[in-house]
Scaffold this motif. Structure first.
Motif, short mmCIF file in Angstrom:
data_model
loop_
_atom_site.label_atom_id
_atom_site.label_comp_id
_atom_site.label_asym_id
_atom_site.label_seq_id
_atom_site.Cartn_x
_atom_site.Cartn_y
_atom_site.Cartn_z
N TRP A 210 0.81 -1.21 0.00
CA TRP A 210 0.00 0.00 0.00
C TRP A 210 0.84 1.26 0.00
CZ3 TRP A 210 -4.47 -0.43 -1.96
CH2 TRP A 210 -5.14 -1.65 -1.88
N ARG A 211 1.98 1.25 0.66
CA ARG A 211 2.89 2.40 0.60
C ARG A 211 3.31 2.66 -0.83
NH1 ARG A 211 8.20 0.49 2.63
NH2 ARG A 211 8.22 -0.31 0.50
N ASP A 212 3.76 1.60 -1.52
CA ASP A 212 4.27 1.77 -2.88
C ASP A 212 3.15 2.02 -3.88
OD1 ASP A 212 6.82 1.53 -1.90
OD2 ASP A 212 7.00 -0.58 -2.40
N TYR A 213 2.02 1.37 -3.72
CA TYR A 213 0.89 1.62 -4.60
C TYR A 213 0.46 3.09 -4.52
CZ TYR A 213 -3.84 1.46 -6.50
OH TYR A 213 -4.98 1.72 -7.23
N THR A 214 0.32 3.60 -3.32
CA THR A 214 -0.09 4.99 -3.12
C THR A 214 0.92 5.96 -3.72
OG1 THR A 214 -1.27 4.37 -1.11
CG2 THR A 214 -0.72 6.70 -1.36
N ARG A 215 2.20 5.68 -3.53
CA ARG A 215 3.26 6.55 -4.07
C ARG A 215 3.23 6.53 -5.60
NH1 ARG A 215 8.04 6.13 -6.18
NH2 ARG A 215 8.28 3.90 -5.79
N LEU A 216 3.09 5.35 -6.20
CA LEU A 216 3.09 5.26 -7.66
C LEU A 216 1.87 5.95 -8.26
CD1 LEU A 216 4.42 1.63 -8.18
CD2 LEU A 216 5.65 3.79 -8.48
N VAL A 217 0.71 5.80 -7.64
CA VAL A 217 -0.49 6.51 -8.12
C VAL A 217 -0.24 8.01 -8.06
CG1 VAL A 217 -2.90 7.02 -7.58
CG2 VAL A 217 -2.11 4.65 -7.61
N ALA A 218 0.35 8.49 -6.97
CA ALA A 218 0.65 9.92 -6.83
C ALA A 218 1.64 10.40 -7.89
CB ALA A 218 1.19 10.22 -5.43
N GLU A 219 2.52 9.51 -8.35
CA GLU A 219 3.49 9.84 -9.40
C GLU A 219 2.88 9.78 -10.79
OE1 GLU A 219 6.62 10.87 -9.47
OE2 GLU A 219 7.12 10.75 -7.35
N GLY A 220 1.61 9.37 -10.89
CA GLY A 220 0.94 9.31 -12.18
C GLY A 220 1.04 7.98 -12.89
N VAL A 221 1.53 6.95 -12.23
CA VAL A 221 1.62 5.62 -12.85
C VAL A 221 0.20 5.10 -13.06
CG1 VAL A 221 2.38 3.24 -12.49
CG2 VAL A 221 3.89 5.14 -11.87
N LYS A 222 -0.06 4.56 -14.24
CA LYS A 222 -1.38 4.07 -14.60
C LYS A 222 -1.52 2.59 -14.27
CE LYS A 222 -2.50 8.00 -16.33
NZ LYS A 222 -2.94 8.95 -15.35
N PHE A 223 -2.44 2.29 -13.38
CA PHE A 223 -2.73 0.90 -13.03
C PHE A 223 -3.88 0.43 -13.91
CE2 PHE A 223 -0.08 1.91 -9.53
CZ PHE A 223 0.47 0.70 -9.13
N VAL A 224 -3.72 -0.73 -14.51
CA VAL A 224 -4.73 -1.27 -15.42
C VAL A 224 -5.54 -2.38 -14.76
CG1 VAL A 224 -3.47 -0.61 -17.49
CG2 VAL A 224 -3.11 -2.88 -16.52
N ARG A 225 -5.07 -2.88 -13.62
CA ARG A 225 -5.83 -3.82 -12.79
C ARG A 225 -5.69 -3.36 -11.36
NH1 ARG A 225 -3.23 -8.90 -15.25
NH2 ARG A 225 -3.62 -8.37 -17.40
N GLU A 226 -6.80 -3.15 -10.73
CA GLU A 226 -6.83 -2.63 -9.36
C GLU A 226 -6.28 -3.67 -8.38
OE1 GLU A 226 -7.57 0.54 -8.46
OE2 GLU A 226 -7.57 0.82 -10.62
N PRO A 227 -5.86 -3.21 -7.21
CA PRO A 227 -5.33 -4.13 -6.20
C PRO A 227 -6.34 -5.20 -5.81
CG PRO A 227 -4.87 -1.86 -5.59
CD PRO A 227 -5.79 -1.82 -6.76
#
Length: 137
Positions: free
Chosen positions: A88-105
């Protein structure tokens, strides 16, 4: 006998834009960036911060026939698996950086996972393996 995979080559369009994404956005360490004049290319190696295992060789497409594989090295399958000690730390950071997730956690038997695209379109798993999983280290 003891062997290991030290590098995996990832075909990229441009060295500097790849370094900016993998180091600047994903937070990887730049291990090496050296020019090889005899081949007019660079040897660029990155690895996840704090990682001890396999590193990624950022290999610029050098021939026209290599260009179609930028972002599609595995025909649309997940290509690389970024394991973390805190999903969750890394997921939140990557989303904040604009990384596009194509499948949700989601939580699976093996751990927590979500799929994202890198700057070229390659699919990655961000995952935290469950404690006791054989690959958890």
């Amino acid at each position: 006998m003891r062997q290991s995979i030290t590098h995996v080559a990832l075909v990229v369009r441009d060295y500097d834009e790849a370094i900016a994404f993998y180091c600047g956005v994903l937070g990887f360490d730049l291990l090496e960036d050296s020019y090889q004049p005899e081949q007019d290319k660079r040897w660029v190696v990155v690895r996840p911060q704090g990682g001890q295992g396999t590193a990624i060789l950022l290999a610029r497409a050098a021939k026209a026939e290599q260009e179609p594989f930028i972002g599609n090295q595995t025909g649309g399958r997940v290509f690389l698996f970024l394991n973390t000690d805190d999903f969750w730390r890394d997921y939140t950071r990557l989303v904040a950086e604009g990384v596009k997730f194509v499948r949700e956690p989601k939580t699976e038997d093996y751990g927590t996972v979500a799929v994202f695209r890198d700057l070229y379109g390659n699919l990655w798993d961000l995952l935290q393996l469950r404690e006791g999983h054989p690959a958890a280290g």
